[in-house]
Design a protein around this motif. Structure first.
Motif, PDB file in Angstrom:
ATOM      1  N   GLY A  65      -0.715   4.334  -0.213  1.00 10.55           N
ATOM      2  CA  GLY A  65      -1.607   5.448   0.103  1.00 10.55           C
ATOM      3  C   GLY A  65      -0.887   6.361   1.084  1.00 10.55           C
ATOM      4  O   GLY A  65       0.136   5.971   1.649  1.00 10.55           O
ATOM      5  N   THR A  66      -1.416   7.547   1.320  1.00 16.68           N
ATOM      6  CA  THR A  66      -0.704   8.543   2.133  1.00 16.68           C
ATOM      7  C   THR A  66      -0.264   8.006   3.495  1.00 16.68           C
ATOM      8  O   THR A  66       0.898   8.114   3.874  1.00 16.68           O
ATOM      9  CB  THR A  66      -1.595   9.796   2.328  1.00 16.68           C
ATOM     10  OG1 THR A  66      -2.051  10.185   1.036  1.00 16.68           O
ATOM     11  CG2 THR A  66      -0.832  10.933   2.953  1.00 16.68           C
ATOM     12  N   ALA A  67      -1.190   7.389   4.241  1.00 21.25           N
ATOM     13  CA  ALA A  67      -0.862   6.926   5.600  1.00 21.25           C
ATOM     14  C   ALA A  67       0.255   5.883   5.578  1.00 21.25           C
ATOM     15  O   ALA A  67       1.169   5.919   6.402  1.00 21.25           O
ATOM     16  CB  ALA A  67      -2.111   6.360   6.273  1.00 21.25           C
ATOM     17  N   CYS A  68       0.190   4.956   4.653  1.00 18.86           N
ATOM     18  CA  CYS A  68       1.232   3.922   4.570  1.00 18.86           C
ATOM     19  C   CYS A  68       2.524   4.501   4.011  1.00 18.86           C
ATOM     20  O   CYS A  68       3.612   4.107   4.418  1.00 18.86           O
ATOM     21  CB  CYS A  68       0.755   2.757   3.705  1.00 18.86           C
ATOM     22  SG  CYS A  68      -0.535   1.775   4.507  1.00 18.86           S
TER      23      CYS A  68
ATOM     24  N   CYS B  47       0.845  -1.188   0.000  1.00 14.69           N
ATOM     25  CA  CYS B  47       0.000   0.000   0.000  1.00 14.69           C
ATOM     26  C   CYS B  47       0.883   1.241   0.000  1.00 14.69           C
ATOM     27  O   CYS B  47       1.779   1.377   0.826  1.00 14.69           O
ATOM     28  CB  CYS B  47      -0.913   0.007   1.218  1.00 14.69           C
ATOM     29  SG  CYS B  47      -1.974   1.473   1.214  1.00 14.69           S
TER      30      CYS B  47
ATOM     31  N   CYS C 138      -4.167   2.941  -0.874  1.00 13.38           N
ATOM     32  CA  CYS C 138      -5.061   2.785   0.269  1.00 13.38           C
ATOM     33  C   CYS C 138      -5.954   1.550   0.179  1.00 13.38           C
ATOM     34  O   CYS C 138      -6.733   1.370  -0.745  1.00 13.38           O
ATOM     35  CB  CYS C 138      -5.932   4.010   0.512  1.00 13.38           C
ATOM     36  SG  CYS C 138      -6.690   3.925   2.147  1.00 13.38           S
ATOM     37  N   LEU C 139      -5.800   0.734   1.195  1.00 15.85           N
ATOM     38  CA  LEU C 139      -6.590  -0.495   1.279  1.00 15.85           C
ATOM     39  C   LEU C 139      -7.715  -0.336   2.296  1.00 15.85           C
ATOM     40  O   LEU C 139      -8.436  -1.289   2.595  1.00 15.85           O
ATOM     41  CB  LEU C 139      -5.679  -1.661   1.690  1.00 15.85           C
ATOM     42  CG  LEU C 139      -4.669  -2.078   0.620  1.00 15.85           C
ATOM     43  CD1 LEU C 139      -3.485  -2.804   1.247  1.00 15.85           C
ATOM     44  CD2 LEU C 139      -5.331  -2.962  -0.424  1.00 15.85           C
ATOM     45  N   GLY C 140      -7.838   0.876   2.844  1.00 20.13           N
ATOM     46  CA  GLY C 140      -8.950   1.146   3.756  1.00 20.13           C
ATOM     47  C   GLY C 140      -8.701   0.724   5.194  1.00 20.13           C
ATOM     48  O   GLY C 140      -9.637   0.691   5.991  1.00 20.13           O
ATOM     49  N   CYS C 141      -7.476   0.371   5.541  1.00 16.58           N
ATOM     50  CA  CYS C 141      -7.189   0.049   6.954  1.00 16.58           C
ATOM     51  C   CYS C 141      -5.898   0.748   7.360  1.00 16.58           C
ATOM     52  O   CYS C 141      -4.953   0.115   7.838  1.00 16.58           O
ATOM     53  CB  CYS C 141      -7.140  -1.454   7.189  1.00 16.58           C
ATOM     54  SG  CYS C 141      -6.343  -2.382   5.873  1.00 16.58           S
ATOM     55  N   CYS C 142      -5.893   2.066   7.173  1.00 12.74           N
ATOM     56  CA  CYS C 142      -4.704   2.901   7.370  1.00 12.74           C
ATOM     57  C   CYS C 142      -4.115   2.768   8.772  1.00 12.74           C
ATOM     58  O   CYS C 142      -2.899   2.895   8.948  1.00 12.74           O
ATOM     59  CB  CYS C 142      -5.045   4.362   7.114  1.00 12.74           C
ATOM     60  SG  CYS C 142      -5.956   4.625   5.594  1.00 12.74           S
TER      61      CYS C 142
ATOM     62  N   ILE D 189       1.024  -1.384   5.187  1.00 10.84           N
ATOM     63  CA  ILE D 189       0.465  -2.701   4.929  1.00 10.84           C
ATOM     64  C   ILE D 189       1.049  -3.353   3.678  1.00 10.84           C
ATOM     65  O   ILE D 189       1.216  -2.711   2.640  1.00 10.84           O
ATOM     66  CB  ILE D 189      -1.063  -2.588   4.766  1.00 10.84           C
ATOM     67  CG1 ILE D 189      -1.679  -2.124   6.085  1.00 10.84           C
ATOM     68  CG2 ILE D 189      -1.689  -3.912   4.336  1.00 10.84           C
ATOM     69  CD1 ILE D 189      -3.092  -1.656   5.955  1.00 10.84           C
TER      70      ILE D 189
HETATM   71  S1  FES Z   1      -3.003   4.300   3.164  1.00 14.75           S
HETATM   72 FE1  FES Z   1      -2.531   2.204   3.350  1.00 14.75          FE
HETATM   73  S2  FES Z   1      -4.378   1.399   4.079  1.00 14.75           S
HETATM   74 FE2  FES Z   1      -4.835   3.464   3.830  1.00 14.75          FE
END
Ligand code: FES
Length: 157
Positions: A80-83, A78, A119-123, A128
């Motif tokens: 996405g921003t958080a990851c 992942c 983003c996999l929806g479990c930031c 992840i």
């Molecule tokens: S950014 Fe990785 S799960 Fe949301």
């Protein structure tokens, strides 16, 4: 590529021969090979009695189908921003280095495919990595290297 025509006929026979069964048939074939080799399109078209272009059209329309070889093990990181802020990029680089492939590529021995996703929806549990559908949270470069080793050796829990 060598196609097991008996296996294909078995899959097609399971759904019946009509145009509306193209999607589940291609899904099952992809499950068998992890991707859709070009050779299967003609067989499916012939068996269902529909134009080759119709089968090809379905396979290229849905993103779930892959027309490129994919490995036995699918590794998804992942980004996405958080990851990403928690080291997702470093983890991707570690996997790339370990496997000798870039994201979107498959190893020559067809063992691994590396993919990235936004983003996999479990930031909350990021960063992840998903291996063959199993989610691993709180990943680090070190953890992912040992996860790859276990996956390669077939010892993943
Ligand atoms: S950014 Fe990785 S799960 Fe949301």
């Amino acid at each position: 590529m060598e196609i097991d025509t008996k296996k294909l006929e078995e899959i097609i026979g399971k759904y019946g021969k009509c145009k509306s069964t193209v999607i589940p048939i291609l899904q099952d074939i992809q499950e068998e090979y992890n991707w859709l080799p070009e050779e299967v399109f003609e067989i499916v078209a012939q068996e269902l009695g529909i134009p080759l272009m119709d089968v090809y059209g379905v396979a290229t329309f849905y993103r779930t189908f892959s027309l490129k070889p994919r490995g036995k093990h699918i590794i998804t990181v992942c980004l996405g921003t958080a990851c990403h802020v928690r080291g997702g990029q470093r983890i991707t680089e570690t996997i790339s280095r370990e496997l000798g492939i870039n994201p979107g590529e498959t190893t020559e021995d067809l063992k691994f495919t590396l993919e990235t996703v936004n983003c996999l929806g479990c930031c909350a549990i990021g960063p992840i990595v998903v291996v063959d559908g199993e989610y691993y949270g709180g990943m680090t470069s070190q953890k992912v290297a040992s996860l790859l080793k276990k996956t390669r050796g077939g010892k993943r829990e």
